[in-house]
Design a protein around this motif. Structure first.
Motif, PDB file in Angstrom:
ATOM      1  N   ASP A 179     -16.889  -7.164   6.929  1.00  0.00           N
ATOM      2  CA  ASP A 179     -16.890  -6.310   8.112  1.00  0.00           C
ATOM      3  C   ASP A 179     -16.430  -7.120   9.310  1.00  0.00           C
ATOM      4  N   ASP A 209      -9.206   3.873   8.028  1.00  0.00           N
ATOM      5  CA  ASP A 209     -10.112   3.749   6.883  1.00  0.00           C
ATOM      6  C   ASP A 209      -9.470   2.933   5.762  1.00  0.00           C
ATOM      7  N   LEU A 210      -8.200   3.171   5.503  1.00  0.00           N
ATOM      8  CA  LEU A 210      -7.474   2.410   4.484  1.00  0.00           C
ATOM      9  C   LEU A 210      -7.476   0.923   4.835  1.00  0.00           C
ATOM     10  N   ASP A 240      -7.377   8.206   8.780  1.00  0.00           N
ATOM     11  CA  ASP A 240      -7.124   7.861   7.378  1.00  0.00           C
ATOM     12  C   ASP A 240      -6.533   6.459   7.273  1.00  0.00           C
ATOM     13  N   THR A 258     -12.305  -7.826   3.350  1.00  0.00           N
ATOM     14  CA  THR A 258     -13.354  -8.344   2.474  1.00  0.00           C
ATOM     15  C   THR A 258     -14.688  -8.456   3.196  1.00  0.00           C
ATOM     16  N   ARG A 285      -9.644  -0.691   6.802  1.00  0.00           N
ATOM     17  CA  ARG A 285     -11.010  -1.223   6.702  1.00  0.00           C
ATOM     18  C   ARG A 285     -11.416  -1.461   5.249  1.00  0.00           C
ATOM     19  N   GLU A 286     -10.957  -0.606   4.346  1.00  0.00           N
ATOM     20  CA  GLU A 286     -11.279  -0.767   2.925  1.00  0.00           C
ATOM     21  C   GLU A 286     -10.652  -2.031   2.346  1.00  0.00           C
ATOM     22  N   SER A 287      -9.543  -2.485   2.933  1.00  0.00           N
ATOM     23  CA  SER A 287      -8.886  -3.684   2.420  1.00  0.00           C
ATOM     24  C   SER A 287      -9.545  -4.973   2.918  1.00  0.00           C
ATOM     25  N   THR A 306       0.825  -1.188   0.000  1.00  0.00           N
ATOM     26  CA  THR A 306       0.000   0.000   0.000  1.00  0.00           C
ATOM     27  C   THR A 306       0.863   1.242   0.000  1.00  0.00           C
ATOM     28  N   GLU A 321     -14.897  -2.071  13.278  1.00  0.00           N
ATOM     29  CA  GLU A 321     -15.079  -0.644  13.567  1.00  0.00           C
ATOM     30  C   GLU A 321     -14.424  -0.211  14.875  1.00  0.00           C
TER      31      GLU A 321
END
Length: 178
Positions: free
Chosen positions: A41, A32-33, A29, A39, A35-37, A19, A64
């Motif tokens: 929750d 969030d990066l 930030d 697949t 969490r976006e990775s 990354t 979360e």
């Protein structure tokens, strides 16, 4: 030079991706990066950050929940942009608008040499004025449930991220992104 990778724990094992941290300015930030990775929750995502064997950090994001952080050498990390962000967060100074003062009125502004006391330790003063200790900072037990005890984490040196990846069963995956 930095190395950064994301390891996401899935039902099928670990998935890794390298990354870029160019757009990461705050801990939020970075979380969030991570969490976006993921697949799904609630998955565990580990963010590995390493700077030329000077220091490494593990940021753990579980769904979360608030991110958890371990830094191998906070003073060394505080000398770099990403490390300074992490140390500031851990030391409770996570104001993203905090900037260095324009003047450093420590008696050296007229060109006088700064006195260095040989007895001083290697702690580092961060941009926000907090002191980052020379040594580990954060949650040493961050990987205990994955098989890396705090004692083992504190004993890591040269290829710490590789050794952690091996202990959690993700060594081959990490090597593909290195």
């Amino acid at each position: 030079m930095y190395f950064a990778a994301l390891l996401a724990r899935t039902e099928d094992g670990w998935e890794a991706s390298d990354t870029e941290l160019d757009d990461v300015e705050t801990m939020a930030d970075l979380a969030d990066l991570a969490r976006e990775s993921a697949t799904d929750d609630g998955e565990t995502v580990l963010v590995y950050i390493e700077q030329e064997d000077a220091w490494f950090a593990i940021v753990r994001v579980d769904g979360e929940d608030d991110p958890r952080v371990f830094i191998s050498n906070a003073a060394a990390a505080a000398r770099s942009s990403y490390g300074e962000m992490l140390t500031s967060e851990l030391l409770g100074h996570d104001d993203p608008d905090a900037e260095l003062d324009a003047l450093d009125l420590d008696g050296t502004e007229d060109g006088e040499p700064e006195h260095v006391d040989d007895d001083e330790d290697d702690d580092e003063t961060t941009a926000d004025g907090s002191v980052a200790p020379a040594g580990p900072l954060g949650e040493g037990h961050i990987l205990a449930d994955l098989g890396v005890s705090e004692k083992a984490l504190l004993a890591l040196t040269d290829d710490a991220l590789g050794e952690i990846a091996e202990a959690i069963g993700a060594a081959d995956i990490l090597e593909t992104v290195r």
